[in-house]
Design an enzyme around this catalytic site. Structure first.
Site, mmCIF file in Angstrom:
data_model
loop_
_atom_site.group_PDB
_atom_site.id
_atom_site.type_symbol
_atom_site.label_atom_id
_atom_site.label_comp_id
_atom_site.label_asym_id
_atom_site.label_seq_id
_atom_site.Cartn_x
_atom_site.Cartn_y
_atom_site.Cartn_z
ATOM 1 N N LEU A 12 0.823 -1.220 0.000
ATOM 2 C CA LEU A 12 0.000 0.000 0.000
ATOM 3 C C LEU A 12 0.852 1.264 0.000
ATOM 4 O O LEU A 12 0.619 2.185 -0.767
ATOM 5 C CB LEU A 12 -0.848 0.017 1.275
ATOM 6 C CG LEU A 12 -2.331 -0.246 1.238
ATOM 7 C CD1 LEU A 12 -2.897 -0.200 2.651
ATOM 8 C CD2 LEU A 12 -3.065 0.735 0.343
ATOM 9 N N TYR A 138 -3.918 -11.685 13.168
ATOM 10 C CA TYR A 138 -4.119 -10.491 12.341
ATOM 11 C C TYR A 138 -5.491 -9.875 12.650
ATOM 12 O O TYR A 138 -5.605 -8.677 12.920
ATOM 13 C CB TYR A 138 -4.026 -10.910 10.878
ATOM 14 C CG TYR A 138 -4.213 -9.824 9.852
ATOM 15 C CD1 TYR A 138 -3.456 -8.657 9.877
ATOM 16 C CD2 TYR A 138 -5.116 -9.990 8.799
ATOM 17 C CE1 TYR A 138 -3.617 -7.686 8.895
ATOM 18 C CE2 TYR A 138 -5.274 -9.039 7.817
ATOM 19 C CZ TYR A 138 -4.523 -7.887 7.866
ATOM 20 O OH TYR A 138 -4.671 -6.941 6.889
#
Ligand code: SER
Length: 307
Positions: A12, A138
């Protein structure tokens, strides 16, 4: 405005930074990553988000006003190394928020993920408010990060914002250890004339989005008028959903010689816990989310750039 981006060398960050640079000026950006590296046009500092002291010093010395906190350990790597995932995702987020609060940062943007969902979550057109009980490190740490962002906003008036990304597809920088990475690997293999062994089942349907839409959604959310935002850390974004089998079929139309075999591994268990599709209507309503790429145009654009 002085903007800090953590995780700048990741999938990203490496694409957000050029867009932020064009919009606000490359001089206004300070890029950090735990790895050594360079990004064209911006100043880069090696920094570990788990180190609160160095983070505080950097934010103070540089007069940072806005933070895009992208550093994270993704789902598959998080299951390989849950201790590291806890440390980076949990302590890193706490550190960013505390350092921002203590140094008058105006706004903190933290991407979240479909990883926050769990096996009890409904599968289709899932809205932000639903059954959310993550079972991966996560998911647990990213869900807690959403709550921390809400807490720092309510308690300290720090303007925190976030959205839940689906699998993100891009070609310029490889993704790092996610469950949705198969889609990028498969398209890359097709573009390069290689065959591919897929680590998810043929029918594992997951929500996805092309990177240009991910970048514009981060920027749109960060620039949105706070009065129009009814949610804080958990806006849904997604452009389409597909299975590995459907992606393979689309690639075969464009590269008839391409072959894929399916050999699911531990990542299939992660994918099994995630929804097939997301309801993004609140993002459209509150800050104009409207992805430009569909499934087919994403594939064509990927192949064009890789080839
Ligand atoms: N792409 C991410 C992952 O697979 C989902 O947020 O971990």
């Amino acid at each position: 405005m002085k903007i800090l981006v953590t995780g700048a060398l990741g999938q990203l960050g490496s694409e957000l930074i050029p867009s932020l640079g064009e919009r606000y000026g490359f001089d206004s950006i300070l890029a950090t990553d735990v790895r050594e590296g360079n990004l064209k046009g911006v100043r880069m500092v090696k920094m570990d988000v788990t180190s609160l002291d160095s983070l505080k010093k950097l934010i103070r010395d540089e007069g940072i006003e806005e933070v895009f906190h992208l550093a994270a350990i993704l789902s598959a790597n998080g299951e390989k190394n849950p201790d590291l995932a806890y440390s980076v995702n949990m302590n890193g987020t706490w550190n960013i928020l505390a350092a921002s609060r203590d140094n008058d940062v105006k706004k903190v943007i933290i991407p979240s993920t479909i990883g926050v969902f769990g096996p009890d979550t409904p599968k289709k057109m899932v809205p932000p408010e639903t059954i959310i009980r993550p079972r991966t490190m996560y998911g647990i740490t990213k869900l807690a990060s959403e709550f921390l962002g809400q807490y720092f906003s309510d308690r300290f008036g720090l303007d925190c914002r976030g959205l839940r990304f689906p699998g993100l597809i891009s070609y310029s920088s490889p993704p790092g250890g996610g469950t949705t990475d198969y889609s990028i690997e498969m398209i890359m293999a097709a573009a390069r004339g290689q065959s591919y062994q897929c680590f998810l089942k043929e029918d594992a349907r997951l929500p996805m989005m092309y990177m240009p839409d991910a970048i514009s959604s981060l920027i749109s959310l960060s620039e949105a008028d706070p009065k129009s935002l009814k949610r804080r850390m958990d806006y849904h974004v997604s452009a389409f959903s597909f299975t590995p089998g459907e992606l393979y079929a689309e690639l075969r139309k464009r590269r008839p010689e391409f072959t894929v075999t399916f050999k699911p591994d531990y990542r299939q268990e992660i994918a099994d816990q995630w929804p097939e599709s997301l309801d993004v209507s609140e993002s459209a309503r509150d800050w104009g989310f409207s992805p430009a790429y569909g499934f087919s145009s994403m594939i064509d654009d990927m192949l064009k750039h890789i080839s």
